[in-house]
Design an enzyme around this catalytic site. Structure first.
Site, PDB file in Angstrom:
ATOM      1  N   SER A 251       0.834  -1.195   0.000  1.00  0.00           N
ATOM      2  CA  SER A 251       0.000   0.000   0.000  1.00  0.00           C
ATOM      3  C   SER A 251       0.868   1.243   0.000  1.00  0.00           C
ATOM      4  O   SER A 251       2.046   1.193   0.331  1.00  0.00           O
ATOM      5  CB  SER A 251      -0.907   0.024   1.245  1.00  0.00           C
ATOM      6  OG  SER A 251      -1.808  -1.069   1.247  1.00  0.00           O
ATOM      7  N   SER A 289      -3.223  -3.704  -3.085  1.00  0.00           N
ATOM      8  CA  SER A 289      -2.606  -2.469  -2.604  1.00  0.00           C
ATOM      9  C   SER A 289      -3.665  -1.432  -2.249  1.00  0.00           C
ATOM     10  O   SER A 289      -4.584  -1.180  -3.022  1.00  0.00           O
ATOM     11  CB  SER A 289      -1.670  -1.907  -3.684  1.00  0.00           C
ATOM     12  OG  SER A 289      -0.865  -0.872  -3.169  1.00  0.00           O
ATOM     13  N   ASP A 291      -3.988   2.180  -2.073  1.00  0.00           N
ATOM     14  CA  ASP A 291      -3.316   3.407  -2.488  1.00  0.00           C
ATOM     15  C   ASP A 291      -4.296   4.573  -2.423  1.00  0.00           C
ATOM     16  O   ASP A 291      -5.209   4.676  -3.252  1.00  0.00           O
ATOM     17  CB  ASP A 291      -2.756   3.252  -3.907  1.00  0.00           C
ATOM     18  CG  ASP A 291      -1.785   2.080  -4.018  1.00  0.00           C
ATOM     19  OD1 ASP A 291      -0.937   1.953  -3.123  1.00  0.00           O
ATOM     20  OD2 ASP A 291      -1.901   1.304  -4.976  1.00  0.00           O
TER      21      ASP A 291
END
Length: 376
Positions: A251, A289, A291
């Site tokens: 992340s 992830s 983000d």
């Protein structure tokens, strides 16, 4: 003996990190706009950063990073804001109200995944305890996270409300520590030690003279690039060399601050450009992830009062046609902040004796020189 060795390693890391040169000091100049005085998010007037690092025993490698948009009571004087989801595999707290109302009312906290509730509780305590908030009964805490569970005993949930409140109390302007500090203590980036990174850009007066600052918590995978040079490929150590591409999870939290007078809609547009900066480093926003980009305008004339007499909120904001230079500055600062986090980070040993090596800076510098990417 093992515990002594790990503690000694951590102390050595702190000493070395404080003395390491940043990429720009080594001749790695990213982008065309000038940086602010400290090349940090705190170059935006009024913005402060506080960090608490938790290195305990041989298995706790975590911490807290707090970002404050201004000195005052943030609940009483809210700031325009937007949150962009680059990839939503994460546990960020406070998103829906920011999406709906276009502002934030607490400091921004970054920590590890399983301590988001503790951080949120701390922000509630912080807000309720501030003078003038005696009648407040609803608080929208903003907490971002990445998962540091490879190096840190994340299941132990070692970040307490006290750690978060301490980070807020320690917040200050000026230089910002990078690498193995705060929320970046146990993070991994491109298979190397990641961490906290920051950078800033100042537009020329002809473009408004605005400052934009970025802070990142890097904990993601992909294939490292620096100034367009395929670093990972050329040093033969790209992240998925021994893992298939869809395992390059992780992340990245990105916080963008600017003194440009922007509405929430244009802050959302600005936040989207930060993901382009992430992509320029080789990040791929993989399936697993989380983000997120949190973008905030600190322009004082556009603060949003909690209490008001007039039914009309008056603000002055930039036209859409004046956004392009800010977009470019955001991309540049995000790219440099990620690289800064890697150069500042140090080799670390954590949970179950897991060891993550720092970026081989000497090898990277040699490669960049071969590509004529180092400028005096």
């Amino acid at each position: 003996m093992k515990k002594f060795f790990v503690i000694f390693l951590m102390l050595s890391t702190v000493i070395i990190s404080s003395a390491k040169e940043r990429p720009r000091d080594l001749g790695i100049k990213i982008g065309v706009f000038k940086t602010g005085k400290n090349n940090a998010i705190t170059d935006v007037q009024g913005v402060k950063v506080g960090q608490v690092t938790i290195n305990e025993d041989d298995n706790i490698r975590t911490g807290v990073t707090a970002i404050l948009p201004h000195d005052g009571n943030i609940f009483q004087l809210k700031v325009p804001a937007a949150i962009h989801l680059g990839n939503g595999f994460g546990k960020l707290a406070g998103y829906s109200q920011v999406k709906e109302l276009g502002n934030i009312e607490t400091p921004i906290i970054l920590t590890n995944t399983l301590n988001v509730p503790a951080a949120s509780n701390a922000l509630i305590t912080y807000t309720l305890d501030q003078k003038g908030n005696e009648n407040v009964r609803s608080v929208n805490s903003i907490v971002g996270e990445t998962n540091d569970g490879w190096l840190n005993d994340i299941r132990g949930r070692h970040v307490s409300e006290e750690h978060v409140l301490k980070a807020i109390k320690k917040a200050k302007g000026g230089k910002v520590k990078e690498g193995n500090v705060g929320a970046g203590t146990g993070t991994i980036c491109f298979g190397y030690k990641g961490g906290i990174g920051t950078a800033s850009r100042v537009l020329p007066e002809s473009l408004g003279g605005y400052t934009i600052g970025v802070l990142v918590q890097t904990n993601f995978g992909g294939k490292l690039e620096i100034k367009g040079v395929q670093v990972a490929e050329e040093i033969g150590d790209y992240y998925y060399r021994e893992k298939i591409l869809n395992e390059a999870d992780g992340s990245c939290m990105i916080v963008v601050m600017t003194d440009a007078p922007l509405c929430a809609r244009n802050l959302d547009r600005l936040a989207k450009r930060a993901m382009l900066g992430l992509g320029k480093t080789g990040g791929i926003a993989s399936n697993g992830s989380g983000d997120y980009v949190i973008a905030v305008s600190t322009a004082k004339d556009n603060f949003i009062p909690y209490n008001y007499d007039s039914p009309l909120y008056t603000s002055s904001v930039l036209y859409n046609g004046k956004m392009s230079s800010l977009f470019m500055a955001c991309i540049e600062a995000t790219e440099e902040a990620v690289i800064n986090s890697l150069f500042a980070a140090e080799t670390i040993v954590g949970r179950n004796e897991h060891r993550i090596e720092a970026l081989p800076v000497d090898d990277v510098m040699k490669l960049l020189k071969e590509h004529n990417m180092i400028k005096p």
